[in-house]
Design a protein around this motif. Structure first.
Motif, short mmCIF file in Angstrom:
data_model
loop_
_atom_site.label_atom_id
_atom_site.label_comp_id
_atom_site.label_asym_id
_atom_site.label_seq_id
_atom_site.Cartn_x
_atom_site.Cartn_y
_atom_site.Cartn_z
N GLU A 1 0.83 -1.21 0.00
CA GLU A 1 0.00 0.00 0.00
C GLU A 1 0.87 1.26 0.00
O GLU A 1 0.58 2.23 -0.72
N LYS A 2 1.93 1.22 0.79
CA LYS A 2 2.83 2.36 0.85
C LYS A 2 3.51 2.60 -0.49
O LYS A 2 3.62 3.74 -0.97
N LEU A 3 3.96 1.51 -1.11
CA LEU A 3 4.61 1.63 -2.42
C LEU A 3 3.63 2.15 -3.46
O LEU A 3 3.99 2.96 -4.32
N ALA A 4 2.38 1.68 -3.38
CA ALA A 4 1.37 2.13 -4.34
C ALA A 4 1.08 3.62 -4.18
O ALA A 4 0.90 4.34 -5.17
N GLU A 5 1.07 4.08 -2.93
CA GLU A 5 0.80 5.50 -2.66
C GLU A 5 1.97 6.38 -3.08
O GLU A 5 1.80 7.45 -3.66
N GLU A 6 3.17 5.92 -2.79
CA GLU A 6 4.37 6.73 -3.06
C GLU A 6 4.83 6.59 -4.51
O GLU A 6 5.52 7.47 -5.03
N GLY A 7 4.47 5.46 -5.13
CA GLY A 7 4.90 5.21 -6.50
C GLY A 7 6.17 4.37 -6.53
O GLY A 7 7.06 4.54 -5.69
N VAL A 8 6.25 3.47 -7.48
CA VAL A 8 7.42 2.59 -7.59
C VAL A 8 8.28 2.92 -8.81
O VAL A 8 9.34 2.33 -9.01
N TRP A 9 7.82 3.84 -9.64
CA TRP A 9 8.54 4.14 -10.87
C TRP A 9 9.94 4.65 -10.58
O TRP A 9 10.13 5.69 -9.94
N ARG A 10 10.92 3.87 -11.00
CA ARG A 10 12.36 4.22 -10.89
C ARG A 10 12.80 4.46 -9.45
O ARG A 10 13.81 5.14 -9.22
N ARG A 11 12.09 3.90 -8.48
CA ARG A 11 12.56 4.01 -7.11
C ARG A 11 13.79 3.14 -6.93
O ARG A 11 13.82 1.99 -7.36
N GLU A 12 14.81 3.67 -6.29
CA GLU A 12 16.07 2.93 -6.15
C GLU A 12 15.96 1.83 -5.12
O GLU A 12 16.54 0.77 -5.28
N ASN A 13 15.26 2.07 -4.02
CA ASN A 13 15.20 1.09 -2.95
C ASN A 13 13.75 0.69 -2.71
O ASN A 13 13.00 1.37 -2.01
N LEU A 14 13.37 -0.43 -3.28
CA LEU A 14 12.02 -0.94 -3.10
C LEU A 14 11.92 -1.76 -1.82
O LEU A 14 10.86 -2.06 -1.37
#
Length: 262
Positions: A249-262
């Motif tokens: 949920e947190k990743l969906a809210e913040e966005g995962v596009w090109r995030r370095e540390n998933l």
């Protein structure tokens, strides 16, 4: 045998390193091809928890070590994936717990048993390995996994079955064994049937369990018993699922596009 050329600067170095270890194990005859599939499935769940040891896994490891230290006949089961990924750590953990090691395989051949024994003995030529010539069979388990050593799993009161298939976990529980598993999939039958489930990558779990064994072996028996008595595996599995849900949920809210540390 193919060499590993990935530089340590690669962002997925360790993931690729352990994949390479499995490829090597396959070439050596240690690993069955199904073990590659099992590892890939585990990696998918590792992504979901964040490729780190989460709090529910830490709690499960402490309870597992407490139970193993209390055991009269603890046994660590070894399959191809375990021998490929953590051979040295498996031996160190067994020594820290005064536990026996038993080779037990679903896709059992004498060649694979010998290959795994040879791999483990590279790290300790004197280590005692059970399961080479099993003489007992787990009731109602027809697969090769049902073959066990009378001085090992057959006699054990506590058994660690990492990277396990669910039918043997269930059969061992029915035999009255206390079963501990290391399984990245909290929804697997092994995870749900075991008494203690450590939802973590074994390459992180075993080194941490070695540390805990050394830290906890001087604890009074009553304190170890208290740790085990207060442990609730159902809650731990629920906490793992809540962690996954919250993280996604947190990743969906913040966005995962090109995030370095998933």
């Amino acid at each position: 045998m193919a060499k590993f050329f990935v530089p340590k600067s690669h962002p997925r170095y360790w993931s690729l390193y352990y994949r390479h270890k499995l490829e090597e194990a396959l070439e050596k005859g240690i690993l069955a091809t199904a073990g590659l599939i099992a590892h890939g499935r585990g990696e998918a769940f590792d992504y979901l928890i964040g490729e780190t040891t989460i709090e529910p896994a830490e709690k499960a490891m402490k309870a597992a070590i407490a139970k193993l230290l209390l055991a009269e006949h603890p046994v660590l089961s070894v399959n191809g994936n375990v021998a490929a990924l953590v051979p040295k750590e498996t031996i160190e953990l067994a020594k820290a717990l005064n536990a026996k090691l038993e080779i037990n395989l679903f896709y059992r051949t004498e060649e694979r048993v010998r290959a795994i024994a040879e791999e483990l003995k590279k790290y300790d030529p004197e280590i005692e390995l059970l399961g080479i010539n099993p003489t007992k069979r787990i009731p109602n388990l027809e697969s090769e996994r049902g073959k066990v050593d009378e001085n090992g799993i057959w006699k054990a009161d506590v058994v660690v079955v990492p990277l396990e298939d669910g039918d043997r976990t269930e059969a061992l529980v029915k035999m009255g064994k206390f079963v501990i598993t290391v399984d990245l999939n909290p929804l697997s039958r092994s995870a749900r049937m075991a008494d203690i489930t450590i939802v973590d990558n074994i390459v992180r779990a075993y080194p941490r369990m070695i540390e805990l064994a050394k830290e906890m072996r001087e604890l009074p028996r009553k304190e170890l018993e208290k740790i085990v008595a207060e442990y609730d595996n159902g809650k731990i599995l629920s906490d793992v699922l809540i962690h996954m849900k919250s993280r996604l949920e947190k990743l969906a809210e913040e966005g995962v596009w090109r995030r370095e540390n998933l």
